[in-house]
Design an enzyme around this catalytic site. Structure first.
Site, PDB file in Angstrom:
ATOM      1  N   ASP A 174       0.825  -1.216   0.000  1.00  0.00           N
ATOM      2  CA  ASP A 174       0.000   0.000   0.000  1.00  0.00           C
ATOM      3  C   ASP A 174       0.858   1.265   0.000  1.00  0.00           C
ATOM      4  OD1 ASP A 174      -2.097  -1.888   0.457  1.00  0.00           O
ATOM      5  OD2 ASP A 174      -1.752  -1.727   2.608  1.00  0.00           O
ATOM      6  N   GLU A 176     -11.445   0.651  -1.941  1.00  0.00           N
ATOM      7  CA  GLU A 176     -10.766   0.945  -0.678  1.00  0.00           C
ATOM      8  C   GLU A 176      -9.535   1.800  -0.978  1.00  0.00           C
ATOM      9  OE1 GLU A 176      -9.517  -2.804   0.957  1.00  0.00           O
ATOM     10  OE2 GLU A 176      -8.634  -3.468  -0.934  1.00  0.00           O
TER      11      GLU A 176
END
Length: 558
Positions: A49, A216
């Site tokens: 991420d 997300e």
């Protein structure tokens, strides 16, 4: 004279070590081709991420660190291709701080964002069990402030701030279905001017259930009067990069897929950071899930067409790009030396080198870094009373795997106490399944065993595959990682890469003997497999124990 000479030698050693780490170049993976081009991934390591920002000519990146400390490692680059680790935003502990350190596997630091505003760096992240946190610093090397809980709430994750033109501050975030009982939505709330606290409830501004399941990881930007939210959707190994845009901060938002796997073998290309250069170019950093190796980082060119970003190469002209394998390096106005994140360690420093992380909040009694002596001494620390296997151990000193094919070798000297038996140390490849070469003091003396533990997270005990007796506590331990590109699992997205590990040991550092069975590496809880060492003793009452001295740890091709 001897004291002066020794002091001068230590000065040179410290200076040399600092220089070597600053310009560290990996033997096993270098993305810079040296001819003005680069290859993906730019980081063949689990910087999950990733998010980045540019400040002047400098780029700073951070990533999810979950339960591993120091947390929120900070990487620096001048050209988006060559990176080095410069520190960590959470150096010791994350709240809550427990009396007995326990690994919070897969919890704590999820999907951070790093921003720079009016001379200060900010990092926001979501703790799925507590809410949205923030730290800040004037210098990305630190010191960073103590974590501030900006928005309490179970299931609040994937946070990203935006300082608007009118002085207002907003934060976009997602929800973890495992805690919030709702996912696939994006929400925005307003913060105080210092970005330390929410002043409004969050408002849902996008629902991905119909067309973009599992949306997300949102990142918030503003460009040409549009608010943009870059958000992955479709799941980690199989998804795509979605971009939302609106003229109003709360929407309504249009949506467009701007990057997908297409005909490439780069599965699930999404979730990362849009950055620009001082020369006017745009680039996107994102991850790819490769199973046991974790989520590795790619760099894609970006073109803006009708105020929409097109990421990668758009071969069919539909406005949605595919990832590139190689490409011309970003034009940053200058050429910079090749460097890579630190891997090997001679333990010539006095603190933990930046590539290492423990598996939980750090206890200062775990290790002594004796740079003047050239080793790290790890004290045998008691395991918890309910210990089942190394999954329960906090004082695992581990680092990310750095390439697809490489060897990790370490030299250690084990010095257990004579008071009782059961102290252990060794080399471990850690994940949901783990394996390693474990040295233990027993009633029969020192025994080196190749062990494996399948489904360690379920409490399964270790299995010993083969053992040898050692007369001396000094031993060289080695694991060879091998990945065959033809051996990819059949799961959706093709992300179950078959990574095999073979273990060997040496008594002289020259001739190595294989020990035990080949082991298929397995990822951990939301992280890739990690490699490193530890030192433990049984959970019995005592006022002291033994230790292991790690002379060096080296990453090489073979």
């Amino acid at each position: 004279m001897k004291k002066i000479a020794r002091a001068f030698l230590l000065f040179l050693l410290t200076a040399t070590t600092a220089t070597a780490q600053k310009n560290y170049v990996s033997e096993v993976w270098v993305a810079d081709n040296g001819n003005g081009t680069y290859k993906n991934p730019i980081l063949y390591a689990d910087y999950s991420d990733p998010d980045a920002c540019r400040v002047g000519d400098d780029y700073y990146m951070t990533s999810s660190s979950f339960n591993c400390l120091p947390g929120l490692q900070i990487l620096h680059s001048k050209d988006l291709v060559n990176w080095t680790i410069i520190g960590a935003a959470v150096p010791y502990a994350l709240p809550p701080i427990e009396e007995i350190e326990r690994p919070e596997h897969g919890n704590r630091v999820w999907a951070p964002s790093i921003r720079h505003h009016k001379g200060e760096f900010y990092i926001f992240w979501g703790d799925p069990d507590q809410g949205a946190f923030m730290v800040k610093a004037k210098d990305p090397k630190g010191p960073w402030s103590e974590p501030v809980l900006v928005k309490p709430g179970k299931g609040i994750i994937d946070t990203s701030p935006l300082w608007d033109d009118d002085g207002k501050v907003y934060m976009v975030h997602g929800y973890a279905g495992s805690r919030a009982q709702l996912k696939s939505i994006i929400a925005i709330c307003e913060l105080t001017p210092d970005a330390s606290k929410v002043v409004t409830q969050s408002r849902i501004i996008f629902d991905g259930h119909d067309n973009h399941e599992t949306v997300e990881g949102p990142k918030f930007y503003k460009r040409n009067g549009y608010y943009y939210i870059f958000a992955p959707a479709g799941g980690v190994p199989t998804g795509w990069q979605l971009v939302l845009r609106s003229k109003n901060v709360y929407g309504p938002y249009e949506d467009k897929i701007v990057l997908h796997q297409g005909k490439t073998d780069i599965n699930g290309p999404h979730q990362g950071a849009w950055v620009d250069t001082t020369t006017g170019e745009d680039w996107f950093l994102h991850f790819q899930d490769v199973g046991a190796y974790g989520r590795i980082v790619h760099l894609q060119p970006v073109k803006w067409v009708n105020d929409w970003p097109v990421i990668g190469i758009d071969k069919d002209g539909d406005g949605c790009g595919e990832p590139v394998k190689t490409h011309k390096k970003p034009n940053v106005g200058k050429t910079y030396p090749i460097c890579t994140p630190q891997e090997s360690d001679e333990f010539d420093g006095y603190t933990l080198s930046p590539q290492w992380q423990w598996h939980a909040n750090i206890n200062e009694k775990w290790a002594y870094f004796a740079g003047d002596k050239g080793f790290a001494r790890l004290y045998s620390y008691p395991v918890v009373k309910e210990y089942k296997n190394l999954w329960d151990v906090a004082n695992l000193m581990l680092q990310k795997t750095p390439a697809d094919n490489f060897a990790a070798t370490m030299k250690l000297t084990f010095k257990p106490t004579t008071k009782y038996k059961g102290e252990r140390t060794g080399l471990v490849v850690m994940g949901l399944d783990y394996a390693g070469l474990i040295l233990e003091n027993t009633d029969n003396g020192l025994i080196l065993s190749q062990v494996e533990c399948m489904k360690a997270d379920k409490g399964t005990p270790e299995q010993v595959n083969k053992s040898v007796n050692l007369k001396d506590g000094t031993v060289y331990l080695k694991v060879q990682f091998s990945y065959d590109g033809s051996k990819i699992g059949a799961s959706e997205g093709g992300h179950d890469y078959v990574v095999m590990c073979n273990f060997s040991y040496s008594l002289d550092g020259k001739k190595y003997q294989k020990l035990g069975n080949a082991f298929q590496a397995k990822e951990g809880k939301w992280i890739g497999a990690k490699i490193g060492t530890f030192c433990t003793r049984p959970a019995i009452v005592t006022n002291d124990g033994g230790w292991t001295e790690i002379d060096w740890f080296r990453i090489t091709k073979k």
